[in-house]
Design an enzyme around this catalytic site. Structure first.
Site, mmCIF file in Angstrom:
data_model
loop_
_atom_site.group_PDB
_atom_site.id
_atom_site.type_symbol
_atom_site.label_atom_id
_atom_site.label_comp_id
_atom_site.label_asym_id
_atom_site.label_seq_id
_atom_site.Cartn_x
_atom_site.Cartn_y
_atom_site.Cartn_z
ATOM 1 C CG LEU A 128 0.955 -19.364 14.954
ATOM 2 C CD1 LEU A 128 1.477 -20.615 14.192
ATOM 3 C CD2 LEU A 128 0.043 -18.546 13.969
ATOM 4 C CG ASP B 161 7.877 -11.749 -4.718
ATOM 5 O OD1 ASP B 161 7.748 -10.720 -4.904
ATOM 6 O OD2 ASP B 161 9.093 -12.303 -5.458
ATOM 7 C CG HIS C 244 3.017 -2.977 -0.765
ATOM 8 N ND1 HIS C 244 3.728 -4.016 -1.052
ATOM 9 C CD2 HIS C 244 3.923 -2.107 -1.344
ATOM 10 C CE1 HIS C 244 4.947 -3.985 -1.655
ATOM 11 N NE2 HIS C 244 4.928 -2.904 -1.974
HETATM 12 C C1 IPE Z 1 11.662 -11.002 -1.218
HETATM 13 O O1 IPE Z 1 10.963 -10.359 -2.192
HETATM 14 C C2 IPE Z 1 11.517 -10.213 -0.040
HETATM 15 C C3 IPE Z 1 10.038 -10.029 0.696
HETATM 16 C C4 IPE Z 1 9.181 -10.914 0.240
HETATM 17 C C5 IPE Z 1 9.940 -9.262 1.704
HETATM 18 P P1 IPE Z 1 11.531 -9.256 -3.234
HETATM 19 O O2 IPE Z 1 10.556 -9.127 -4.136
HETATM 20 O O3 IPE Z 1 12.136 -8.272 -2.707
HETATM 21 O O4 IPE Z 1 12.589 -10.441 -3.916
HETATM 22 P P2 IPE Z 1 13.438 -10.019 -5.211
HETATM 23 O O5 IPE Z 1 14.238 -9.013 -5.266
HETATM 24 O O6 IPE Z 1 12.689 -10.194 -6.542
HETATM 25 O O7 IPE Z 1 14.750 -11.516 -5.098
HETATM 26 C C1 IPE Z 2 6.430 -8.302 -2.010
HETATM 27 O O1 IPE Z 2 5.881 -7.793 -3.165
HETATM 28 C C2 IPE Z 2 6.230 -7.274 -0.867
HETATM 29 C C3 IPE Z 2 7.710 -6.812 -0.448
HETATM 30 C C4 IPE Z 2 8.542 -7.373 -1.027
HETATM 31 C C5 IPE Z 2 7.685 -5.721 0.763
HETATM 32 P P1 IPE Z 2 6.584 -7.107 -4.124
HETATM 33 O O2 IPE Z 2 6.583 -5.819 -3.807
HETATM 34 O O3 IPE Z 2 8.205 -7.697 -4.384
HETATM 35 O O4 IPE Z 2 5.869 -7.412 -5.358
HETATM 36 P P2 IPE Z 2 6.614 -7.681 -7.158
HETATM 37 O O5 IPE Z 2 7.479 -8.523 -6.756
HETATM 38 O O6 IPE Z 2 7.194 -6.250 -7.263
HETATM 39 O O7 IPE Z 2 5.249 -7.879 -7.736
HETATM 40 MG MG MG Z 3 8.943 -9.010 -5.286
#
Ligand code: IPE
Ligand code: IPE
Ligand code: MG
Length: 229
Positions: free
Chosen positions: A126, A14, A31
């Site tokens: 792995l 995240d 990303h």
């Molecule tokens: C969780 O992250 C999903 C992934 C890392 C793929 P999100 O950024 O989507 O989660 P919330 O919405 O903050 O809980």
């Molecule tokens: C996690 O990073 C990746 C996915 C959920 C695909 P985010 O896109 O949720 O990044 P933030 O939380 O907005 O910083």
């Molecule tokens: Mg996120």
């Protein structure tokens, strides 16, 4: 005291969007950088003596709520990632698997996922799992429906564990980056006795060195599983 080796690591990657925003960049750049980190962490895990499986949360059943352009970018990035990293999987003897409902993806992307699974299926150092269009509740519901379809009138915990998509149920350690402290519908069944580690580091800044420190922390914990130490 039960000291268990780290066998199954789960990661909620995240903070990609915030990493990009901090640099005045489009979220997509976060990303892209995040995808590179998956490679570094996978290579580390393949060399680690006790880790057998690493399961990364790449796209949740809830992530469809994001703007269409971001979702489309993530799909393209995944396709590019799998194409590019096949060599990493082969060189590091890594078996790739997907969990989640990939039938919602384009036929081309589904084909790429299946092909990557097929080409790496004999690798043994792995198991690298990407959770794609994955939700813990959806996985459990799907498992129960499968058991009903098989004619079961009564199910045991073992039946449910066996019917899940995730091949090795129990998670030893769950890491979430970016300072958020929640599970976001990830591996709900499998984290029942997982150790949790939350780090402020945004996923694109995460390193194998930090993972190494987290594993050292994990190894010093006492896991009691309800018993006494
Ligand atoms: C969780 O992250 C999903 C992934 C890392 C793929 P999100 O950024 O989507 O989660 P919330 O919405 O903050 O809980
Ligand atoms: C996690 O990073 C990746 C996915 C959920 C695909 P985010 O896109 O949720 O990044 P933030 O939380 O907005 O910083
Ligand atoms: Mg996120």
């Amino acid at each position: 005291m039960i000291k268990q080796p780290l066998q199954h690591l789960a990661v909620i990657m995240d903070g990609n969007g915030r990493w990009a925003a901090q640099r005045g960049l489009n979220r997509t750049k976060g990303h892209e950088k995040g995808a590179e980190i998956i490679r570094d962490v996978t290579t580390y895990c393949a060399k680690h003596p006790s880790i057998e499986t690493v399961t990364f949360y790449a796209f949740s059943t809830e992530n469809w709520k994001r703007p269409k352009l971001e979702v489309e970018f993530l799909m393209k990035l995944l396709d590019r990632y799998l194409q590019k990293e096949l060599v990493t999987y082969q060189e590091n003897n890594v078996k790739f698997m997907a969990i989640g409902d990939i039938e919602a993806f384009s036929p081309k992307l589904q084909e790429r996922i299946r092909l990557t699974e097929e080409k790496t299926r004999h690798n043994t150092d792995l198991i690298h799992i990407l959770a794609l269009n994955y939700g813990g509740r959806a996985e459990i519901t799907h498992a129960v429906n499968r058991l009903i379809a098989e004619g079961k009138k009564h199910v045991t915990e073992k039946d449910i564990s066996g019917a899940l998509q995730t091949p090795y149920s129990d998670i030893d350690l769950l890491i979430r980056t970016s300072g958020e402290e929640r599970v976001s519908n990830y591996l709900l069944w499998q984290i029942s006795y997982a150790e949790f580690y939350f780090t402020e580091t945004l996923w694109p800044d995460f390193t194998p060195q930090e993972l190494d420190e987290i594993i050292t922390d994990f190894e010093q914990r006492t896991r009691r599983f309800g018993g006494l130490s």
